[in-house]
Design an enzyme around this catalytic site. Structure first.
Site, PDB file in Angstrom:
ATOM      1  N   LEU A 193       0.804  -1.227   0.000  1.00  0.00           N
ATOM      2  CA  LEU A 193       0.000   0.000   0.000  1.00  0.00           C
ATOM      3  C   LEU A 193       0.835   1.274   0.000  1.00  0.00           C
ATOM      4  CD1 LEU A 193      -2.866  -1.003   2.466  1.00  0.00           C
ATOM      5  CD2 LEU A 193      -2.959  -0.871  -0.026  1.00  0.00           C
TER       6      LEU A 193
ATOM      7  N   CYS B 228       2.749  -1.523   8.912  1.00  0.00           N
ATOM      8  CA  CYS B 228       1.330  -1.321   8.611  1.00  0.00           C
ATOM      9  C   CYS B 228       0.569  -2.636   8.468  1.00  0.00           C
ATOM     10  CB  CYS B 228       1.184  -0.498   7.338  1.00  0.00           C
ATOM     11  SG  CYS B 228       1.931   1.144   7.455  1.00  0.00           S
ATOM     12  N   HIS B 229       1.144  -3.588   7.730  1.00  0.00           N
ATOM     13  CA  HIS B 229       0.449  -4.852   7.493  1.00  0.00           C
ATOM     14  C   HIS B 229       1.358  -6.070   7.586  1.00  0.00           C
ATOM     15  CE1 HIS B 229      -2.105  -1.771   5.516  1.00  0.00           C
ATOM     16  NE2 HIS B 229      -3.018  -2.406   6.229  1.00  0.00           N
ATOM     17  N   GLY B 230       2.599  -5.873   8.028  1.00  0.00           N
ATOM     18  CA  GLY B 230       3.482  -6.997   8.308  1.00  0.00           C
ATOM     19  C   GLY B 230       4.320  -7.525   7.163  1.00  0.00           C
TER      20      GLY B 230
END
Length: 153
Positions: free
Chosen positions: A89, A110-112
């Site tokens: 992202l 943020c999301h790993g």
């Protein structure tokens, strides 16, 4: 009708003369952070052992110039030049030089998503591909020019 000219993209110069192994310098190019990381011989040799943990170890689906090949993904193996934005992202991953390569040197909180020291993405994380590599060339042993393709310069 007025024709709009495409804006000129100015290259960015990076002096790497004082960069020690494990250190990173950040420059902006095209509004994006570009990281130049100096890799130690030990960290470089560990890259070959990462293949089984990576989604695209050969960078077949990567966004990078054609002259970037191999596990090191670099013109000069000692220096990684990569756009510092997660391919999931667009967040900016953290640089964690002291962790082991198998734990991910670049980690996006943020999301790993995590990436090795060549910017190659690990399996089973949200990021779909390796970190992008911008066009670049070495003007001297100590200066990199980001934004100019060395094959067409």
């Amino acid at each position: 009708l007025v024709k709009r000219r495409r804006p000129l993209v100015h290259p960015s110069l990076v002096d790497i003369s004082a960069l020690k192994p494990g250190q990173r310098v950040v420059r902006e190019w095209c509004g994006k952070p570009v990281w130049v990381v100096r890799r130690s011989p030990e960290k470089l040799s560990a890259l070959k052992d990462m293949t089984g943990h990576l989604r695209d170890s050969e960078s077949d689906d990567a966004r990078q110039p054609g002259y970037i090949r191999g596990a090191g993904r670099a013109i000069n193996e000692e220096y990684l030049v990569v756009i510092g934005l997660c391919t999931h992202l667009g967040c900016s991953p953290l640089y964690r030089p002291k962790v082991e390569p198998g734990d991910g040197i670049f980690f996006c909180p943020c999301h790993g998503s995590k990436f090795d020291l060549s910017g190659r993405v690990f399996k089973d994380v949200p990021a779909p591909r390796n970190l992008d590599i911008p066009p670049h060339q070495y003007l001297t042993n100590a200066v990199i020019e980001i934004g100019v393709d060395h094959e067409s310069a």
